[in-house]
Design an enzyme around this catalytic site. Sequence first.
Site, PDB file in Angstrom:
ATOM      1  N   CYS A 103       0.839  -1.206   0.000  1.00 17.51           N
ATOM      2  CA  CYS A 103       0.000   0.000   0.000  1.00 17.51           C
ATOM      3  C   CYS A 103       0.876   1.259   0.000  1.00 17.51           C
ATOM      4  CB  CYS A 103      -0.957  -0.057   1.197  1.00 17.51           C
ATOM      5  SG  CYS A 103      -2.269   1.161   1.208  1.00 17.51           S
ATOM      6  N   HIS A 104       0.899   2.008   1.115  1.00 19.04           N
ATOM      7  CA  HIS A 104       1.739   3.200   1.238  1.00 19.04           C
ATOM      8  C   HIS A 104       3.137   2.873   1.773  1.00 19.04           C
ATOM      9  CE1 HIS A 104      -2.133   5.275   0.846  1.00 19.04           C
ATOM     10  NE2 HIS A 104      -1.456   6.366   0.556  1.00 19.04           N
TER      11      HIS A 104
END
Length: 169
Positions: A103-104
């Site tokens: 994800c991030h």
Amino acid sequence: MAKVAFLLASGFEDSEMKNPYEAVKEAGHETVIIGLEKGARCDGKKGTISYTADLGASEAKADDFDAVIIPGGGAPEALRVNDDVVRFVKEINQNDKLIAGICHGPQVMISADVLKGKEATCFIGIRDDVKLAGAAYHDKEVVVSENLITSRTPKDEPAFIREILAKLS
């Protein structure tokens, strides 16, 4: 068995920490949560789970670990501005040890300058940042590129976990 660091701060995506963490532990590997400070409480953004940092980033030494996993959510933004976190990830990379981000999570990889010349995926909102950091971006559930493993979102966790466990074995 491997010794695996999980980089964590509050605001992480609950399942992106919980599921890989439990899978790595169940596979028999040692897990250590590295936070901004030892003993810091790290709460998931959905409020379903929290962890306490076993070690502060300033105490973390790459030589003590075989891999680092970076869950997504809002935590990578807090982690990437910490010089000790960035140093640790750079050192892990210099030793060709596994760095996995979902994800991030790749935001920390960007700040540690470990994406140049590699292939990666991530949450679509940071796709351009990953490209600007020098990685070839692929919109796939998981991308393995040398010592890096990246995934996009919680729905990609099974593939992310599968590749991490394969690299650790």
